[in-house]
Scaffold this active site. Structure first.
Site, PDB file in Angstrom:
ATOM      1  CG  ASN A 204      -0.200  -0.099   2.504  1.00  0.00           C
ATOM      2  OD1 ASN A 204       0.498   0.819   2.877  1.00  0.00           O
ATOM      3  ND2 ASN A 204      -0.307  -1.240   3.190  1.00  0.00           N
ATOM      4  CG  ASP A 273      -6.498  -5.749   6.151  1.00  0.00           C
ATOM      5  OD1 ASP A 273      -6.029  -5.757   7.296  1.00  0.00           O
ATOM      6  OD2 ASP A 273      -7.084  -4.764   5.642  1.00  0.00           O
ATOM      7  CE  LYS A 283       9.588 -11.152 -14.445  1.00  0.00           C
ATOM      8  NZ  LYS A 283      10.158 -10.665 -15.670  1.00  0.00           N
ATOM      9  CG  PHE A 317      -3.021   5.393  13.230  1.00  0.00           C
ATOM     10  CD1 PHE A 317      -2.225   5.203  14.347  1.00  0.00           C
ATOM     11  CD2 PHE A 317      -3.038   6.642  12.624  1.00  0.00           C
ATOM     12  CE1 PHE A 317      -1.446   6.232  14.856  1.00  0.00           C
ATOM     13  CE2 PHE A 317      -2.270   7.682  13.118  1.00  0.00           C
ATOM     14  CZ  PHE A 317      -1.476   7.478  14.230  1.00  0.00           C
ATOM     15  CE  LYS A 331     -10.717  -0.098  10.586  1.00  0.00           C
ATOM     16  NZ  LYS A 331     -10.197   0.652   9.486  1.00  0.00           N
ATOM     17  CE  LYS A 335      -8.430  -3.579  13.637  1.00  0.00           C
ATOM     18  NZ  LYS A 335      -7.322  -4.039  12.822  1.00  0.00           N
TER      19      LYS A 335
HETATM   20  N1  CTP Z   1      -3.803  -3.630  11.980  1.00  0.00           N
HETATM   21  C1  CTP Z   1      -3.207  -4.708  12.584  1.00  0.00           C
HETATM   22  N2  CTP Z   1      -3.129  -5.906  11.918  1.00  0.00           N
HETATM   23  C2  CTP Z   1      -3.664  -6.036  10.699  1.00  0.00           C
HETATM   24  C3  CTP Z   1      -4.328  -4.939  10.079  1.00  0.00           C
HETATM   25  C4  CTP Z   1      -4.363  -3.742  10.758  1.00  0.00           C
HETATM   26  O1  CTP Z   1      -2.722  -4.594  13.711  1.00  0.00           O
HETATM   27  N3  CTP Z   1      -3.583  -7.180  10.076  1.00  0.00           N
HETATM   28  C5  CTP Z   1      -3.867  -2.367  12.726  1.00  0.00           C
HETATM   29  C6  CTP Z   1      -3.293  -1.162  11.992  1.00  0.00           C
HETATM   30  O2  CTP Z   1      -1.919  -0.977  12.284  1.00  0.00           O
HETATM   31  C7  CTP Z   1      -4.126  -0.020  12.527  1.00  0.00           C
HETATM   32  C8  CTP Z   1      -5.474  -0.664  12.814  1.00  0.00           C
HETATM   33  O3  CTP Z   1      -5.219  -2.055  12.916  1.00  0.00           O
HETATM   34  O4  CTP Z   1      -3.620   0.498  13.731  1.00  0.00           O
HETATM   35  C9  CTP Z   1      -6.513  -0.442  11.756  1.00  0.00           C
HETATM   36  O5  CTP Z   1      -6.001  -0.790  10.513  1.00  0.00           O
HETATM   37  P1  CTP Z   1      -6.865  -0.623   9.185  1.00  0.00           P
HETATM   38  O6  CTP Z   1      -6.076  -1.143   8.046  1.00  0.00           O
HETATM   39  O7  CTP Z   1      -7.405   0.779   9.123  1.00  0.00           O
HETATM   40  O8  CTP Z   1      -8.090  -1.535   9.524  1.00  0.00           O
HETATM   41  P2  CTP Z   1      -8.416  -3.010   9.244  1.00  0.00           P
HETATM   42  O9  CTP Z   1      -8.624  -3.676  10.557  1.00  0.00           O
HETATM   43  O10 CTP Z   1      -7.377  -3.616   8.368  1.00  0.00           O
HETATM   44  O11 CTP Z   1      -9.800  -2.880   8.536  1.00  0.00           O
HETATM   45  P3  CTP Z   1     -10.163  -2.293   7.060  1.00  0.00           P
HETATM   46  O12 CTP Z   1      -8.923  -2.490   6.204  1.00  0.00           O
HETATM   47  O13 CTP Z   1     -11.311  -3.128   6.650  1.00  0.00           O
HETATM   48  O14 CTP Z   1     -10.529  -0.858   7.242  1.00  0.00           O
END
Ligand code: CTP
Length: 410
Positions: A204, A273, A283, A317, A331, A335
């Protein structure tokens, strides 16, 4: 502790002896440094007699005093410039070292507080605005000038802040410097990279800037910081234990290994994710490639931490492109966080690669604060202020609980 008081040349320099006295009353030793122009407004003898230290300016060519001063400056706790002219701001912002004060600025790594003073046009000029932005971003504390009658005969912003306010800013900055002493902090930053094959990957656009700023601010406040970072094109802040990782799985492992010792964890990383189930070590050739990449979910690090959590304070975040408030609150709940920082990535033309961030912070108690667009360094500073307040409140609650609960006697 020793404070270096830099005085540059404008009418506000007449307040320098008062500032010096106020700081002495707080128990600081003052090392005065003046620019050549400052000496037109206040005599070096005044600052010398009050401080008990020799004044250095570019008029002096006594190198032994200069060397001695630089050595003392390096052992000082803070550099205060009051008043700071537009000229000094420009020199500091752009690294111009053409006199003792501007050279000193480049040669020290201690907190810097600047109290500017100039006429209203100069204060609002885009060049000054830009210099202030650069300095703020670098972590310099700016004591905004007051509004009022100016030496040029006009009314407006630009008058040097009152000595009490300047002394207060110095005290606050120093307080902040030490407030996380003895604490262990874990910060994650940047993107994670999930390999598809030897050359291709899923990732990303995270730049890591926010996480690095948070790590740096914690370190400035005296914490022992471990920064676990995915690939980012950033210089690691000096003195920070940098752990470089690539994938979400590696990040999870690095975080879990250190979690037991941590007091605060800030997950600023944009963790992927999903990751390909299988990554090819070669490759993949076009002809052999399948049109579908099979993915699996990566570990949700924060959720796992919430499960393992004992005393740790957890910050997450929520980077959202819509329904910021609702998603951030969700979240926070899902979380098990103590604090969530939500940012609307659709508002910035560069998403989360920008140098600025516009955030909301929501606590476990539901309390919410909304902030304007600010440099990431400033957001980091506010975030640590909030974390510290909440941790202190929690500690107080626990203490009260302990004293209220009847002790079991055998
Ligand atoms: N995070 C984490 N582990 C993951 C994904 C995210 O610990 N596998 C943490 C990120 O570092 C951030 C928070 O969770 O502090 C939210 O991450 P975000 O990507 O916004 O949310 P997701 O839980 O991945 O949900 P979505 O992508 O559906 O918004």
């Amino acid at each position: 502790m020793r404070i270096i008081l830099g005085v540059s040349g404008c009418i506000g320099a007449y307040k320098a002896p008062i500032i010096l006295r106020l700081l002495q009353r707080e128990g600081f030793e003052i090392l005065p440094v003046m620019t050549r122009h400052a000496m037109q407004f206040v005599t070096p003898l005044t600052l010398e007699k009050l401080s008990g230290n020799k004044v250095i300016s570019d008029l002096f060519s006594d190198h032994t005093v200069e060397i001695e001063h630089i050595a003392l400056a390096r052992k000082s706790g803070l550099l205060l410039i009051a008043p700071a002219t537009a000229n000094i701001l420009g020199k500091f912002a752009h690294g111009i070292a053409d006199d003792f004060l501007s050279t000193l600025y480049l040669s020290i790594v201690i907190p810097v507080v600047i109290a500017p003073a100039m006429n209203v046009e100069m204060w609002h000029h885009p060049a000054t605005r830009e210099n202030l932005r650069i300095l703020r971003e670098r972590g310099v504390v700016i004591v905004e000038p007051d509004s009022g009658y100016l030496a040029c005969g006009e009314e407006g912003e630009g008058r040097l802040a009152e000595p009490e306010r300047i002394s207060e800013a110095v005290l606050n900055t120093l307080r902040r410097e030490k407030s996380l002493m003895g604490k262990r902090v874990l910060v994650t930053a940047g993107p994670t990279v999930e390999d598809i094959d030897l050359v291709r990957f899923i990732s990303n656009r995270s730049s890591g800037k926010m996480g690095y700023a948070i790590a740096r601010e914690a370190q400035l406040r005296g914490a022992q910081v471990a920064l676990i970072s995915g690939p980012a094109q950033l210089e690691p802040p000096e003195g920070i234990d940098l752990v470089s990782v690539r994938s979400a799985r590696e990040m999870a492992q690095a975080v879990f290994e250190r979690f037991g010792d941590a007091d605060v964890v800030v997950m600023a990383a944009a963790v992927s994710d999903f990751a390909p189930i299988e990554a090819s070590s070669q490759k993949i050739k076009k002809e052999e490639a399948k049109s579908v990449i099979h993915l699996q979910k990566t570990p949700d690090i924060l959720k796992e931490l919430a499960r393992k959590k004992q005393w740790q304070f957890l910050v997450g975040f929520a980077a959202e492109s819509d329904a910021l408030r609702e998603n951030a609150r969700k979240k926070l709940q899902e979380k098990g966080l103590d604090l969530v920082v939500g940012n609307d990535i659709s508002r910035s033309d560069r998403g989360f690669q920008a140098d600025f961030n516009q955030v909301i912070m929501i606590g476990r108690d539901g309390n919410e604060e909304e902030f304007p667009r600010l440099p990431k360094r400033e957001v980091a500073r506010i975030l640590w202020d909030r974390i510290e307040t909440r941790c202190a409140r929690r500690a107080l609650r626990e203490k009260n609980k302990e004293t209220k609960e009847p002790k079991l006697t055998t």
